[in-house]
Scaffold this active site. Sequence first.
Site, PDB file in Angstrom:
ATOM      1  N   LEU A   8     -37.074  -6.513  29.829  1.00 48.19           N
ATOM      2  CA  LEU A   8     -36.125  -7.622  29.701  1.00 48.19           C
ATOM      3  C   LEU A   8     -36.446  -8.403  28.427  1.00 48.19           C
ATOM      4  CD1 LEU A   8     -35.876  -8.869  33.401  1.00 48.19           C
ATOM      5  CD2 LEU A   8     -34.764  -6.931  32.259  1.00 48.19           C
ATOM      6  N   ARG A  15     -37.943 -22.954  23.587  1.00 53.06           N
ATOM      7  CA  ARG A  15     -39.169 -23.728  23.382  1.00 53.06           C
ATOM      8  C   ARG A  15     -39.973 -23.235  22.177  1.00 53.06           C
ATOM      9  NH1 ARG A  15     -42.055 -23.269  28.950  1.00 53.06           N
ATOM     10  NH2 ARG A  15     -43.614 -24.625  27.948  1.00 53.06           N
ATOM     11  N   GLN A  75     -27.120  -7.893  27.937  1.00 55.30           N
ATOM     12  CA  GLN A  75     -26.783  -8.881  28.955  1.00 55.30           C
ATOM     13  C   GLN A  75     -26.002  -9.982  28.241  1.00 55.30           C
ATOM     14  OE1 GLN A  75     -29.971 -11.236  30.626  1.00 55.30           O
ATOM     15  NE2 GLN A  75     -28.902 -11.555  32.561  1.00 55.30           N
ATOM     16  N   TYR A 103     -41.492  -7.348  30.752  1.00 56.87           N
ATOM     17  CA  TYR A 103     -40.882  -8.456  30.031  1.00 56.87           C
ATOM     18  C   TYR A 103     -41.298  -8.403  28.561  1.00 56.87           C
ATOM     19  CZ  TYR A 103     -39.803 -10.016  34.685  1.00 56.87           C
ATOM     20  OH  TYR A 103     -39.310 -10.067  35.960  1.00 56.87           O
ATOM     21  N   ASP A 105     -41.688 -10.646  26.493  1.00 61.03           N
ATOM     22  CA  ASP A 105     -42.556 -11.730  26.037  1.00 61.03           C
ATOM     23  C   ASP A 105     -43.896 -11.746  26.764  1.00 61.03           C
ATOM     24  OD1 ASP A 105     -41.799 -12.569  28.545  1.00 61.03           O
ATOM     25  OD2 ASP A 105     -41.014 -14.520  27.910  1.00 61.03           O
ATOM     26  N   ASN A 226     -43.961 -18.519  25.673  1.00 59.53           N
ATOM     27  CA  ASN A 226     -42.776 -19.373  25.659  1.00 59.53           C
ATOM     28  C   ASN A 226     -42.794 -20.409  24.545  1.00 59.53           C
ATOM     29  OD1 ASN A 226     -41.380 -18.442  28.173  1.00 59.53           O
ATOM     30  ND2 ASN A 226     -43.323 -19.055  29.078  1.00 59.53           N
ATOM     31  N   LYS A 333     -52.066   0.718  -4.051  1.00 60.69           N
ATOM     32  CA  LYS A 333     -50.784   0.793  -3.336  1.00 60.69           C
ATOM     33  C   LYS A 333     -50.195   2.184  -3.502  1.00 60.69           C
ATOM     34  CE  LYS A 333     -46.911   0.176  -4.900  1.00 60.69           C
ATOM     35  NZ  LYS A 333     -45.737   1.055  -5.259  1.00 60.69           N
ATOM     36  N   TYR A 348     -55.454  -2.409 -10.885  1.00 57.23           N
ATOM     37  CA  TYR A 348     -54.314  -2.129 -10.030  1.00 57.23           C
ATOM     38  C   TYR A 348     -53.965  -0.654 -10.165  1.00 57.23           C
ATOM     39  CZ  TYR A 348     -49.569  -1.627  -8.356  1.00 57.23           C
ATOM     40  OH  TYR A 348     -48.448  -1.178  -7.690  1.00 57.23           O
ATOM     41  N   ASN A 368     -46.443   1.087 -13.191  1.00 60.01           N
ATOM     42  CA  ASN A 368     -45.631   2.025 -12.413  1.00 60.01           C
ATOM     43  C   ASN A 368     -44.171   1.629 -12.271  1.00 60.01           C
ATOM     44  OD1 ASN A 368     -46.588  -0.179 -10.882  1.00 60.01           O
ATOM     45  ND2 ASN A 368     -46.264   0.908  -8.958  1.00 60.01           N
TER      46      ASN A 368
END
Length: 446
Positions: A8, A15, A75, A103, A105, A226, A333, A348, A368
């Site tokens: 859900l 809140r 829903q 749930y 959350d 919450n 990277k 780098y 790059n």
Amino acid sequence: MAVSFIILAAGQGTRMNSERPKVLHELAGAPLLAHAMATADRQSPERLVVVTGHGGAEVAAVARGLNPDVQVVEQAEQLGTAHAVLQAEPALRGARGDAIVLYGDTPFISDATIAAMLRARARHDVVVLGFEAADPARYGRLVVEGADLTRIVEWKDATEAERSLTLCNSGVICADAGVLMALVAEVGNDNAAGEYYLPDIVALARARGMSAGVVTCDEAETLGINTRAELAAAEAAFQSRARAEALENGVSLIAPETIHFAFDTVIGRDAVVGPNVVFGPGVTVESGAEIRAFCHLEGCHVSQGAQVGPFARLRPGAELAEGARVGNFVEIKNAVLDAGAKVNHLSYIGDAHVGEAANIGAGTVTCNYDGVSKHRTEIGARAFIGSDTMLVAPVRVGAGAMTASGSVITADVPADAMAVGRARQVNKEGFARRLFEKLRAAKGGK
């Protein structure tokens, strides 16, 4: 045993005081929803359904990105938890075995708890997850007689004797998929809020002659998010647990309280992690590697015996082979460093492949990006890149080749060659003295 999950994720989470749907707020580098979905995914579910509502399109996109096989249902009106579960009925039609309601959350339900609920289904038609609350507050109470759950009573409807109970309802429920849908279809909304409540299925099941039971877990597993404060508390709880597990698994954490893990961090035994290291999502560190202080890693792989930092950053796509070295103030990277390659200082390296035992001098940059596209740099095995070299991609430096310090390399360098890409030095005798005299005189005249 076949099992399906309904998660859900329709609530707005007012809140949280946020424009973002509550289940998309991040815990340990991943949305809350990702934690609930991971709990389900580890059970190899027959079907996985996420029920959306507030911010539904955004939540659906995240859910599908996490698992392309997820079924998302909406829903449209938030009319209660039973109504939310009922929206999953078309997606679960014909599903074999049990269904468990989770749930979006509530991120900490463990695999052991799920297993216990599924085992309990051999004894009961409906199984509810409960917990002994240190402060029961306004939680719904679970009323049991022997091994049977007789009813779930909401705090506002409870008697004083019932309010004294400390066994509380988590909201997580398990039942045969078909039975679950039949029961939620019968739930009414004859209550002050006019909503359809999932806990009402216990009374409906017992009225049909079915049995209901309770499985309990630690209260910490049932923590629902919450508010921002609860999210911060959940983050602290996650980090504390992750640090303890790492130590238990043979990882040396020099200052555990300063290390931040992501939800999917993997670190092998005998690895060493220094103080103030942050692991973003998607990091694997193999056994015996060392991550020194103040490093940030994300989406990368560090092989056995490699060394990173201090003060280094590994970004997504960084791959360090065995014995590779990345030193202070270095950023990697989308680049591969082969075995024994070294990038020790202030450099780098992006969109590149650095060959075995190559040495990258201080201040080297793989240039790059041309403002539109990214381009790759290839550096061969045992190459030596002099300090302050600018490698303008696309460019290739051959095996055993060398670049002179301060060079700008714009063309390929053959194997074993030395490339010099800088202006010839000219010394002007006495020029510095004359210039400084002129500048000081001008300054004094003002």
